[in-house]
Design a protein around this motif. Structure first.
Motif: not given
Lengths: 277, 252
Positions: A49-50, A52-54, A96, A124, A126, B50, B98-99, B102-103, B106
């Motif tokens: 998850q981290n 993907v978010i990054k 993702a 999520p 996986w 980022e 979803w991402y 979520e982002k 932040y």
């Protein structure tokens, strides 16, 4: 200088997780109430998850990374679920868009006025926990060797691959030290592949994070995993110090007796880019 | 009368498209029949790599500075709402992946340098993070603000966030000075600013650089590892006329 290649869509990097799925992973962490297989699955899902978010930007998820998960227990092989099943390495944008399911969880967040409020988040999944069979670590390292070797051939100038092995200890298909060395010896223009080990032990006692020596480690399996681990490159030493780890002169990518929080911190540091572009 | 001239140059990081550029720049300057009304305001902002939608945030901050000529922390909550509402409006009726959701939680982050020159010979600047201003006289940097050495770029400064909770540690630093005819001011995002502090003799070339030569120059600096591969923004200002005397300064 090694480990300085820029990580970009045209020059991506890769992570490969090797996950111990042997029968003993159904035991609990030392002093904890969580089963090791569940805790490791949560950590991997959190890390994916981290990642993907990054990589999520205004225009979608950028493929800065390709990621694989190899499970080893009753069998050895790719361990993603759902649409990604049987795939050894997947670009992060595919990850993702392809979770097996998305759970709703509640997390506490700051309300900006000094308090905390509940916020619904989507979590999520996986990768699901599994604990059955032996611990064929040598075979897992051999499969990793092939995946990493293929990657380096097709991405010779990329930031070197990072392999993170999470296990509760004893290999049941032979001594894994030689297979680990062969993996670490694979190298591209920007340095050797990195192998990090996370030892999730049921033994109580001291915790070790990025030790510089094996002398105080409590058992032969911990010592063996220490020997198998790559020295931490300078940028990861800096990241570990910034996280508050008290590391010595020659730290290795190894943690022992780590609880789930430490596992996640380790994975986060181990995958932190110094040069993402 | 034209008191000031200005040109803007920008280039996305290598490997990115123009629409992926996440710096922002803005200029507010209108010629006036009355020279006393000629104020120049401009800003460069640099959205954090980022974060998500940081180009949108950088644009909001740069525009805000040029419209108001000032910057203060109290303005941030409403600017953060403007950022969020813009993104939600952009997605239309489609649910956010979803991402993205979520982002957004932040928040986004950006560095900013804002510059205001008045026609009476005064200037002020406000900065957060590592976007920089250079005051150049007779081909030499006489003031670099807020960073003064190339080494200072290696730290991770607190940046302006869309989320009020993240702005507690942010410090907006300001500086004021005076300008003379023929002085120049350069505003830059961090990669080119770091290069300029490392090679201060380059200001002469930058002062006369033709627009069509900007991209080739930056690409060459990237090849030579003298400039990091990052979005690059450069606003160049020259003072064309002598400062006006204020009415109150004139003797009867």
């Amino acid at each position: 200088m090694a480990y300085e290649a820029e990580i970009s869509r045209s020059n991506p990097s890769m992570f490969l997780f090797l996950i111990d799925q042997s029968g003993s992973m159904d035991e609990k962490f030392a002093g904890g109430s969580t089963r090791k297989d569940q805790a490791v699955a949560d950590a991997i899902n959190r890390l994916l998850q981290n990642l993907v978010i990054k990589c999520a930007k205004s225009d979608g998820v950028r493929d800065y990374y390709h990621v694989g998960v190899i499970g080893y227990g009753a069998k050895v092989g790719p361990a993603f679920g759902g649409e990604l099943a049987d795939k050894a390495l997947v670009p992060v944008s595919k990850i993702a868009d392809s979770p097996v399911e998305v759970e709703e969880r509640i997390k506490k967040v700051e309300d900006g006025a000094g308090g905390l409020i509940d916020q619904k988040i989507r979590f999520p999944i996986w990768f699901k926990p599994l604990a059955f069979g032996g611990t064929p670590m040598v075979e897992a390292l051999k499969q990793a060797h092939k995946i990493v070797d293929d990657w380096i051939r097709t991405h010779p100038t990329s930031f070197p691959p990072i392999v993170i092995n999470i296990t509760d200890g004893e290999s049941t298909d032979g001594d894994p030290v030689a297979a680990a060395k062969a993996l670490r010896d694979l190298r591209g223009a920007d340095g050797e592949a990195l192998l990090f080990n996370v030892h999730v032990s049921s033994i109580g006692g001291a915790t070790f994070e990025f030790p510089s020596s094996e002398s105080e480690l409590p058992d032969k399996f911990a010592k063996q995993l220490f020997q198998m681990s790559s020295p931490l490159p300078p940028h990861l030493q800096d990241a570990a110090r910034q996280e508050g780890y008290n590391i010595g002169e020659t730290p290795r990518g190894f943690v022992f007796n780590a609880d789930i929080v430490a596992v996640i911190r380790f994975l986060d540091i181990g995958t932190r880019p110094s040069n993402l572009r | 009368m034209t008191m000031f001239s200005h040109q803007t140059f920008w280039l996305p990081k290598r490997g990115s498209r123009d629409d992926e550029y996440e710096d922002a720049h803005a200029i507010s300057y209108a010629h006036s029949l009355s020279p006393a009304n000629e104020h120049l305001r401009c800003a460069v902002a640099d959205g954090a790599t980022e974060a998500s939608f940081s180009g949108v945030w950088a644009e909001i901050l740069a525009q805000h500075y040029t419209q108001t000529g000032a910057f203060n922390v109290e303005a941030l909550p409403s600017l953060g709402e403007q950022w969020l509402n813009g993104i939600i409006a952009r997605s239309g009726d489609q649910p956010l992946p979803w991402y993205v959701e979520e982002k957004l939680g932040y928040g986004s982050f950006a560095a900013l340098i804002g510059f205001h020159a008045d026609p009476f010979g005064g200037w002020t600047a406000a900065a957060v993070g590592d976007c920089c201003l250079f005051h150049i006289r007779l081909g030499r940097i006489i003031k670099a603000f807020p960073l003064e050495s190339a080494d200072a770029f290696n730290s991770r400064p607190a940046l302006l966030s869309t989320h009020p909770a993240h702005n507690a540690g942010v410090e907006i630093v300001t500086h004021a000075g005076s300008w003379l005819k023929h002085d120049r001011f350069f505003l830059m995002s961090d990669a080119l600013a770091q290069f300029t502090l490392m090679y201060p003799e380059a200001v002469k070339k930058l002062a006369s650089l033709k627009p069509e030569l900007f991209a080739p120059m930056v690409e060459r600096l990237r090849d030579e590892k003298r400039c990091r591969n990052d979005d690059v923004t450069f606003i160049r200002i020259q003072m064309l006329a002598a400062p006006l005397e204020r009415q109150s300064d004139l003797q009867p």
